[in-house]
Design an enzyme around this catalytic site. Structure first.
Site, PDB file in Angstrom:
ATOM      1  N   HIS A   1       0.847  -1.187   0.000  1.00  0.00           N
ATOM      2  CA  HIS A   1       0.000   0.000   0.000  1.00  0.00           C
ATOM      3  C   HIS A   1       0.889   1.246   0.000  1.00  0.00           C
ATOM      4  O   HIS A   1       2.076   1.181   0.346  1.00  0.00           O
ATOM      5  CB  HIS A   1      -0.914   0.003   1.227  1.00  0.00           C
ATOM      6  CG  HIS A   1      -2.063  -0.948   1.089  1.00  0.00           C
ATOM      7  ND1 HIS A   1      -2.609  -1.594   2.164  1.00  0.00           N
ATOM      8  CD2 HIS A   1      -2.772  -1.353   0.009  1.00  0.00           C
ATOM      9  CE1 HIS A   1      -3.608  -2.357   1.754  1.00  0.00           C
ATOM     10  NE2 HIS A   1      -3.712  -2.228   0.442  1.00  0.00           N
TER      11      HIS A   1
ATOM     12  N   LYS B   1       5.197   1.541   0.793  1.00  0.00           N
ATOM     13  CA  LYS B   1       6.093   1.345  -0.350  1.00  0.00           C
ATOM     14  C   LYS B   1       7.561   1.548   0.024  1.00  0.00           C
ATOM     15  O   LYS B   1       8.430   0.794  -0.423  1.00  0.00           O
ATOM     16  CB  LYS B   1       5.687   2.231  -1.515  1.00  0.00           C
ATOM     17  CG  LYS B   1       4.379   1.764  -2.154  1.00  0.00           C
ATOM     18  CD  LYS B   1       4.090   2.477  -3.420  1.00  0.00           C
ATOM     19  CE  LYS B   1       2.680   2.226  -3.932  1.00  0.00           C
ATOM     20  NZ  LYS B   1       2.206   0.871  -3.965  1.00  0.00           N
TER      21      LYS B   1
ATOM     22  N   THR C   1       2.701  -5.280  -8.264  1.00  0.00           N
ATOM     23  CA  THR C   1       1.771  -4.307  -8.790  1.00  0.00           C
ATOM     24  C   THR C   1       2.594  -3.123  -9.289  1.00  0.00           C
ATOM     25  O   THR C   1       3.731  -2.908  -8.860  1.00  0.00           O
ATOM     26  CB  THR C   1       0.745  -3.904  -7.718  1.00  0.00           C
ATOM     27  OG1 THR C   1       1.428  -3.581  -6.506  1.00  0.00           O
ATOM     28  CG2 THR C   1      -0.246  -5.034  -7.448  1.00  0.00           C
ATOM     29  N   GLY C   2       2.028  -2.349 -10.219  1.00  0.00           N
ATOM     30  CA  GLY C   2       2.753  -1.356 -10.998  1.00  0.00           C
ATOM     31  C   GLY C   2       3.665  -0.408 -10.264  1.00  0.00           C
ATOM     32  O   GLY C   2       4.884  -0.400 -10.480  1.00  0.00           O
ATOM     33  N   THR C   3       3.114   0.427  -9.408  1.00  0.00           N
ATOM     34  CA  THR C   3       3.923   1.437  -8.732  1.00  0.00           C
ATOM     35  C   THR C   3       4.944   0.797  -7.811  1.00  0.00           C
ATOM     36  O   THR C   3       6.113   1.202  -7.776  1.00  0.00           O
ATOM     37  CB  THR C   3       3.019   2.399  -7.939  1.00  0.00           C
ATOM     38  OG1 THR C   3       2.006   2.900  -8.811  1.00  0.00           O
ATOM     39  CG2 THR C   3       3.816   3.548  -7.359  1.00  0.00           C
ATOM     40  N   THR C   4       4.529  -0.228  -7.090  1.00  0.00           N
ATOM     41  CA  THR C   4       5.451  -0.922  -6.184  1.00  0.00           C
ATOM     42  C   THR C   4       6.618  -1.511  -6.966  1.00  0.00           C
ATOM     43  O   THR C   4       7.779  -1.363  -6.577  1.00  0.00           O
ATOM     44  CB  THR C   4       4.714  -2.015  -5.390  1.00  0.00           C
ATOM     45  OG1 THR C   4       3.656  -1.417  -4.639  1.00  0.00           O
ATOM     46  CG2 THR C   4       5.651  -2.750  -4.454  1.00  0.00           C
TER      47      THR C   4
ATOM     48  N   SER D   1      -1.386  -1.230 -11.470  1.00  0.00           N
ATOM     49  CA  SER D   1      -1.476  -0.725 -10.103  1.00  0.00           C
ATOM     50  C   SER D   1      -2.579  -1.501  -9.375  1.00  0.00           C
ATOM     51  O   SER D   1      -3.552  -1.929 -10.004  1.00  0.00           O
ATOM     52  CB  SER D   1      -1.807   0.765 -10.160  1.00  0.00           C
ATOM     53  OG  SER D   1      -2.148   1.250  -8.892  1.00  0.00           O
ATOM     54  N   GLY D   2      -2.425  -1.669  -8.071  1.00  0.00           N
ATOM     55  CA  GLY D   2      -3.397  -2.439  -7.288  1.00  0.00           C
ATOM     56  C   GLY D   2      -4.845  -2.016  -7.503  1.00  0.00           C
ATOM     57  O   GLY D   2      -5.693  -2.834  -7.872  1.00  0.00           O
TER      58      GLY D   2
ATOM     59  N   ASP E   1      -4.028  -6.253  -8.177  1.00  0.00           N
ATOM     60  CA  ASP E   1      -4.308  -7.293  -7.182  1.00  0.00           C
ATOM     61  C   ASP E   1      -5.006  -8.472  -7.851  1.00  0.00           C
ATOM     62  O   ASP E   1      -4.713  -9.636  -7.571  1.00  0.00           O
ATOM     63  CB  ASP E   1      -5.196  -6.754  -6.054  1.00  0.00           C
ATOM     64  CG  ASP E   1      -4.539  -5.652  -5.249  1.00  0.00           C
ATOM     65  OD1 ASP E   1      -3.300  -5.620  -5.176  1.00  0.00           O
ATOM     66  OD2 ASP E   1      -5.275  -4.821  -4.687  1.00  0.00           O
TER      67      ASP E   1
ATOM     68  N   ASP F   1      -1.310  -1.542   4.764  1.00  0.00           N
ATOM     69  CA  ASP F   1      -1.429  -0.426   5.707  1.00  0.00           C
ATOM     70  C   ASP F   1      -2.707  -0.659   6.497  1.00  0.00           C
ATOM     71  O   ASP F   1      -3.803  -0.381   6.007  1.00  0.00           O
ATOM     72  CB  ASP F   1      -1.491   0.894   4.936  1.00  0.00           C
ATOM     73  CG  ASP F   1      -1.639   2.098   5.849  1.00  0.00           C
ATOM     74  OD1 ASP F   1      -1.737   1.922   7.084  1.00  0.00           O
ATOM     75  OD2 ASP F   1      -1.671   3.223   5.320  1.00  0.00           O
TER      76      ASP F   1
ATOM     77  N   HIS G   1     -10.268  -0.358  -2.428  1.00  0.00           N
ATOM     78  CA  HIS G   1     -10.373  -1.661  -3.094  1.00  0.00           C
ATOM     79  C   HIS G   1     -10.203  -2.811  -2.095  1.00  0.00           C
ATOM     80  O   HIS G   1      -9.643  -3.848  -2.412  1.00  0.00           O
ATOM     81  CB  HIS G   1      -9.362  -1.752  -4.246  1.00  0.00           C
ATOM     82  CG  HIS G   1      -7.932  -1.644  -3.820  1.00  0.00           C
ATOM     83  ND1 HIS G   1      -7.385  -0.503  -3.298  1.00  0.00           N
ATOM     84  CD2 HIS G   1      -6.934  -2.548  -3.862  1.00  0.00           C
ATOM     85  CE1 HIS G   1      -6.111  -0.719  -3.014  1.00  0.00           C
ATOM     86  NE2 HIS G   1      -5.819  -1.955  -3.349  1.00  0.00           N
TER      87      HIS G   1
ATOM     88  N   ASP H   1     -11.030  -6.362  -3.178  1.00  0.00           N
ATOM     89  CA  ASP H   1      -9.994  -7.019  -3.986  1.00  0.00           C
ATOM     90  C   ASP H   1      -8.899  -7.593  -3.089  1.00  0.00           C
ATOM     91  O   ASP H   1      -8.373  -8.679  -3.345  1.00  0.00           O
ATOM     92  CB  ASP H   1      -9.363  -6.039  -4.982  1.00  0.00           C
ATOM     93  CG  ASP H   1     -10.330  -5.559  -6.035  1.00  0.00           C
ATOM     94  OD1 ASP H   1     -11.330  -6.261  -6.293  1.00  0.00           O
ATOM     95  OD2 ASP H   1     -10.093  -4.476  -6.600  1.00  0.00           O
TER      96      ASP H   1
ATOM     97  N   ARG I   1      -7.932 -14.522   0.278  1.00  0.00           N
ATOM     98  CA  ARG I   1      -8.726 -15.754   0.194  1.00  0.00           C
ATOM     99  C   ARG I   1      -8.121 -16.712  -0.834  1.00  0.00           C
ATOM    100  O   ARG I   1      -8.007 -17.914  -0.578  1.00  0.00           O
ATOM    101  CB  ARG I   1     -10.172 -15.433  -0.168  1.00  0.00           C
ATOM    102  CG  ARG I   1     -11.101 -16.620  -0.105  1.00  0.00           C
ATOM    103  CD  ARG I   1     -12.556 -16.265  -0.405  1.00  0.00           C
ATOM    104  NE  ARG I   1     -13.035 -15.141   0.391  1.00  0.00           N
ATOM    105  CZ  ARG I   1     -13.294 -13.910  -0.090  1.00  0.00           C
ATOM    106  NH1 ARG I   1     -13.118 -13.648  -1.366  1.00  0.00           N
ATOM    107  NH2 ARG I   1     -13.722 -12.956   0.695  1.00  0.00           N
TER     108      ARG I   1
END
Length: 139
Positions: free
Chosen positions: A12, A16, A38-41, A58-59, A64, A84, A91, A94, A100
């Protein structure tokens, strides 16, 4: 025949920096595995380390869910998701679905630095190699 294990990295926004620091500290281990993020991470990890990351969306924009589909197809063997817990996430459904899927498909998931460190050290010791055998023999 051996197969490389794959690790998903998600963080989150407020986590990061911690994810980048974590990847920097364990770069010598993580460089031996396929990394998805995920994209930014993923971009932040590549900028702060020498690791090569397969970057997804991105998430909140479906990243996700993309990682979830990789879990279902047994392409992901470990998820490190630095969440976080103090900030509401738009989201959240998601996120819960991803957790799960990890439970349903027996994929270990770390949701904080303490559990992430345990799992990365377990990877380094070969404690998750059973996942490789499961992929080869199918089960």
């Amino acid at each position: 025949m051996t197969m490389k294990l794959n690790v998903a990295l998600i963080a989150h926004d407020r986590m990061k920096d911690q994810m980048v620091n974590f990847c920097y500290a364990y770069e010598h281990i993580l460089e031996n595995y396929g990394l998805y993020a995920t994209g930014t991470t993923g971009g932040r990890i590549e900028a702060g380390t020498n690791l090569k990351v397969n970057k997804l969306a991105s998430g909140p924009l479906g990243g996700d869910q993309q990682i979830g589909s990789l879990i279902v197809t047994e392409a992901i063997d470990l998820v490190i998701f630095l969440r976080d817990p103090l900030t509401p996430q738009p989201h959240e459904t998601d996120i819960q679905a991803l957790i799960r899927l990890c439970d349903v498909h027996y994929v270990p998931i770390a949701t904080n630095l303490a559990s992430a460190e345990i799992f990365v050290k377990a990877l380094n010791q070969g404690d998750l190699d059973w996942r490789t055998l499961r992929k080869i023999h199918g089960s």
